[in-house]
Design an enzyme around this catalytic site. Structure first.
Site, mmCIF file in Angstrom:
data_model
loop_
_atom_site.group_PDB
_atom_site.id
_atom_site.type_symbol
_atom_site.label_atom_id
_atom_site.label_comp_id
_atom_site.label_asym_id
_atom_site.label_seq_id
_atom_site.Cartn_x
_atom_site.Cartn_y
_atom_site.Cartn_z
ATOM 1 N N GLU A 10 6.034 -1.306 5.850
ATOM 2 C CA GLU A 10 6.685 -2.342 5.040
ATOM 3 C C GLU A 10 8.026 -2.789 5.617
ATOM 4 O OE1 GLU A 10 3.877 -0.260 2.196
ATOM 5 O OE2 GLU A 10 5.295 0.388 3.742
ATOM 6 N N HIS A 115 8.872 0.822 -2.914
ATOM 7 C CA HIS A 115 8.028 1.688 -3.738
ATOM 8 C C HIS A 115 8.237 3.125 -3.283
ATOM 9 C CE1 HIS A 115 5.532 1.110 -0.146
ATOM 10 N NE2 HIS A 115 4.955 2.263 -0.453
#
Length: 274
Positions: A10, A115
């Site tokens: 990410e 996250h």
């Protein structure tokens, strides 16, 4: 000198959203190439600074994203998803230092695609310290006496690392504008930055101490809904805090806590099937 790279996705250069990191999405193959190129920039920096051995652990999702034939030949690669220690598989006390690249901020924080392991997890703590993937992985490295020398990813991940690990070197390859939008360096400029910061991190290694975890740590995980917490608490040794979605696990050491977190996450993900 022997170095270890945990490579997530990410936080890779130019990746703004999940269409680049999910194997079912249209931009995934572009994401894989960009991920491999970021890893190569770190590897080349380490080799140029005197690394004699280098291990890369693919640490995203199914953990088979890096393109092996395009990876620098100086590095060995751990690829595949069933691993006892997931994002820090293969890391032990023989390493001079660890690098975390392609990293993102923890759940609930600003940052692109932020996250903590899975979307069912809202927060995690070791004793009273709130952590995400970055912090948990750094604690495992610290258990082995290995300092985390470099963290690369978006600006939010870099700030999280700097708050947690004194004197760590960071490389922000993109700035998070929202959860799914970034202002990114051109990949060529990002690779120069990653190379330079890796060299700087190795030169600064004497000033970075391992993030030593507490003995007999208490792991707490807050899940997003009660069904997830209920399933996670089915693991032996766990208990669900009344009136919350927080599951407690008293571990004998950080390695047991890490494995417990992995099992609890797997259990919680079954909630959608219930």
């Amino acid at each position: 000198m022997k170095f270890y790279l945990s490579m997530d996705m990410e936080g890779v250069t130019a990746l703004p959203d999940y269409t680049y990191v999910d194997s079912a999405e249209a931009n995934y193959e572009r994401g894989r190439r960009l991920m491999t190129e970021d890893a190569n920039a770190v590897i080349r920096g380490a080799v140029g600074a005197g690394a004699t051995s280098f291990l890369v652990n693919d640490s995203h999702s199914k953990m088979n994203n890096l393109i092996a034939e395009e990876l620098c030949e100086e590095a060995d690669l751990i690829s595949g998803g069933v691993k006892t220690y997931s994002m820090v598989e293969g890391l032990d006390s023989s390493y001079t230092g660890a690098f975390f690249a392609g990293y993102h901020a923890r759940a609930g924080q600003k940052g692109v695609m932020a996250h903590s392991m899975i979307f069912a997890i809202r927060s995690m703590w070791i004793n009273e310290v709130e952590i995400g993937e970055l912090g948990f992985n750094a604690y495992v490295a610290g258990y082995h006496g290995v300092p985390v020398l470099l963290v690369a990813g978006d600006d939010c991940a870099c700030r999280e690392a700097e708050a947690l690990i004194p004197n760590v070197t960071t490389a922000a390859v993109k700035k998070s504008l929202s959860r799914s939008a970034v202002q990114t360096l051109h990949p060529k400029k990002a690779h120069i930055l990653l190379h330079e910061q890796t060299v700087r991190a190795i030169g600064n290694r004497a000033n970075v101490k391992p993030l030593v975890p507490p003995e007999s740590p208490l792991l707490k995980i807050e899940f997003t809904n009660y069904g997830e917490a209920e399933l996670a608490a089915m693991m032996p040794g766990c208990h669900l805090e009344e009136g919350t979605t927080i599951v407690h696990f008293q571990a004998k050491d950080i390695l047991e806590a890490y494995r417990a977190m992995l099992v609890m996450a797997e259990l919680a993900m079954q909630a959608k099937f219930c």
